[in-house]
Design an enzyme around this catalytic site. Structure first.
Site, PDB file in Angstrom:
ATOM      1  N   SER A 227      66.756 -24.325 -32.671  1.00 29.48           N
ATOM      2  CA  SER A 227      65.851 -25.238 -33.366  1.00 29.48           C
ATOM      3  C   SER A 227      64.540 -24.525 -33.665  1.00 29.48           C
ATOM      4  O   SER A 227      64.279 -23.426 -33.174  1.00 29.48           O
ATOM      5  CB  SER A 227      65.578 -26.475 -32.503  1.00 29.48           C
ATOM      6  OG  SER A 227      64.717 -26.147 -31.432  1.00 29.48           O
ATOM      7  N   LYS A 228      63.715 -25.175 -34.474  1.00 24.50           N
ATOM      8  CA  LYS A 228      62.430 -24.565 -34.844  1.00 24.50           C
ATOM      9  C   LYS A 228      61.470 -24.464 -33.662  1.00 24.50           C
ATOM     10  O   LYS A 228      60.463 -23.761 -33.741  1.00 24.50           O
ATOM     11  CB  LYS A 228      61.780 -25.367 -35.975  1.00 24.50           C
ATOM     12  CG  LYS A 228      61.447 -26.803 -35.606  1.00 24.50           C
ATOM     13  CD  LYS A 228      60.883 -27.563 -36.796  1.00 24.50           C
ATOM     14  CE  LYS A 228      60.558 -29.016 -36.454  1.00 24.50           C
ATOM     15  NZ  LYS A 228      60.063 -29.756 -37.617  1.00 24.50           N
ATOM     16  N   ARG A 229      61.802 -25.153 -32.555  1.00 18.62           N
ATOM     17  CA  ARG A 229      60.929 -25.103 -31.378  1.00 18.62           C
ATOM     18  C   ARG A 229      61.280 -23.956 -30.442  1.00 18.62           C
ATOM     19  O   ARG A 229      60.555 -23.691 -29.497  1.00 18.62           O
ATOM     20  CB  ARG A 229      61.015 -26.437 -30.620  1.00 18.62           C
ATOM     21  CG  ARG A 229      60.417 -27.613 -31.391  1.00 18.62           C
ATOM     22  CD  ARG A 229      60.600 -28.916 -30.649  1.00 18.62           C
ATOM     23  NE  ARG A 229      62.009 -29.299 -30.574  1.00 18.62           N
ATOM     24  CZ  ARG A 229      62.657 -29.930 -31.562  1.00 18.62           C
ATOM     25  NH1 ARG A 229      62.037 -30.229 -32.675  1.00 18.62           N
ATOM     26  NH2 ARG A 229      63.932 -30.243 -31.422  1.00 18.62           N
TER      27      ARG A 229
END
Length: 453
Positions: A227-229
């Site tokens: 994910s982008k996190r």
């Protein structure tokens, strides 16, 4: 130029995710491999989330990776506009064709795509309601990566919402049709959409493009896609950490594609020549930042010295180690010595700090380790007169001096290395010792050793 036309169609809603970058890269590679056209098309119909800043970050990220597009924003082309927000008239035209063919209907203000087949109702326990379904023919996808895939679309679906906005499935197909896209290369999470898209192609009487669904990028640890996190998930992070763009691009090529041998660090021209769908893996590609860092190190050490100096200088200046008045010849000597030991531009300041700071900052772990081995200060006292007597301060003279002192004291020359390095640099490792001493110069070396003793 071949008839191959591929596209990358991102929605610029934030940062440039590594998964999006890899999708863009595989499209670019296939276009360059086939001599085709790489189209950049922007899905910007979400006016709340799509921002000019996000678009700029996307374009800058693609340019940083060297992914030049043949048609699209800032380039133009014969199949524009290349922003979905500017293509409403085209969508209206294609919707009218479907409506004329009897393949749409309105319900609750929305326009639905009408499937062909026998209709029946069935209770859906998840939605807790009776739903109308269609016994339609299975859709066969001859995927260039995953092979034969069959899916069945059982329900009509919205192609224009009640607020007037067109749906993803419809505009995706219309844009690919209108732009003569021949190959759709995208993440495997879109495989579930493909049957709907093929149904729309069939309704237009058009031949679908070749589909190639590439594996998802998985987390470094654990299950699920990245994910982008996740750490390392954004291209902007590598820019800010001074990674080499060609190294990041090289690693992304290997993230889901296999050159069929042990090759890792490869010139981009070779990758372009060898890239094809047969080499793309079906299984998810696990992100490995250590492997990326290794490839980045290989690229960094292979740079011409002038390029290495040009890239490292701003990093050292930001760390307040050098300035515009720093002697260029000295800087080049230092970085020429350090380049073979460089791990990254990000960590260059800690490697070169002994050359640019007069005050020695000692690594306490290195000091503790060295002082466990007898009295290293006594070794320096034995060494100091020989270093003071050197007339020509260079590596051969230094090596000879260390050899003579070691022989006189029935030691190996290496017995004097750790404490010498610690005294003059404060570190337990780094560049070759004699190179370190030569570049620092006799005056500074003697001064630091005397201070340490």
């Amino acid at each position: 130029m071949s008839d191959v036309r591929v596209r990358f169609a991102p929605s610029p809603t934030g940062f440039f995710h590594i998964g999006s970058a890899r999708t863009a890269l595989f499209n670019w590679l296939y276009a360059r491999h086939t001599g085709g056209t790489f189209v950049l098309r922007i899905e910007d119909t979400d006016s709340v989330r799509n921002t000019p800043e996000a678009l700029q970050a996307l374009l800058d990220g693609m340019r940083w990776l060297g992914l030049d597009w043949d048609e699209g924003p800032e380039k133009g082309g014969n199949f524009g506009p290349y922003f979905q927000s500017e293509r409403t008239g085209i969508y209206e035209e294609y919707l009218a064709k479907l409506t004329a063919a009897g393949r749409t209907y309105e319900q609750d203000g929305a326009v639905y795509f009408k499937l062909l087949g026998e209709r029946y109702t069935e209770f859906d326990k998840y939605k807790n309601a009776e739903l109308e379904k269609v016994r339609s023919e299975p859709v066969v996808v001859e995927d260039a990566v995953r092979g034969r895939v069959e899916r069945t679309v059982e329900q009509d679906f919205v192609i224009r919402r009640s607020n007037g906005d067109f749906g993803f499935h419809f505009v995706n197909v219309v844009d690919d049709l209108a732009m003569n896209i021949t190959h759709v290369i995208r993440g495997e999470d879109h495989l579930s959409n493909t049957a709907r898209h093929i149904e729309i192609y069939k309704a237009f009487g058009a031949t679908p493009p070749v589909f190639a669904h590439i594996p998802l990028i998985l987390k470094s640890d654990g299950r699920g896609k990245m994910s982008k996190r996740e750490s390392g998930a954004l291209i902007e992070e590598y820019v800010s950490r001074h990674f080499l763009p060609q190294a990041v691009r090289n690693y992304l090529c290997l993230l889901g594609w296999n050159p069929k041998d042990d090759s890792e660090v490869m010139p981009i021209d070779e990758i372009i020549e060898r890239f094809d769908f047969a080499g793309i893996n079906k299984d998810g590609a696990r992100f490995d930042e250590q492997k990326l860092a290794h490839i980045n190190t290989e690229y960094l050490r292979a740079l011409p010295l002038e390029t290495f100096v040009w890239m490292a200088a701003p990093v050292l200046e930001a760390a307040s180690l050098i300035s515009e008045t720093t002697d260029e010849d000295y800087l080049q000597k230092v970085l020429g010595l350090c380049q073979p030991k460089a791990r990254s531009l990000e960590t260059m300041p800690e490697l070169v700090v002994p050359f640019f700071k007069d005050e020695v900052e000692f690594d306490e772990k290195a000091r503790e380790k060295i002082f466990k081995k007898g009295d290293p200060a006594a070794r320096l006292a034995e060494l100091l007169p020989a270093l003071e007597a050197i007339d020509k301060w260079d590596e051969p003279s230094l090596e000879a001096a260390y050899g003579a002192v070691a022989e006189a004291n029935e030691q190996k020359p290496t017995a004097y290395f750790p404490i010498s390095r610690l005294a003059v640099s404060g570190q337990g490792g780094g560049v070759p010792l004699f190179g370190l001493l030569e570049v620092l110069g006799q005056e500074r070396v003697l001064s630091r050793i005397k201070a340490f003793v």
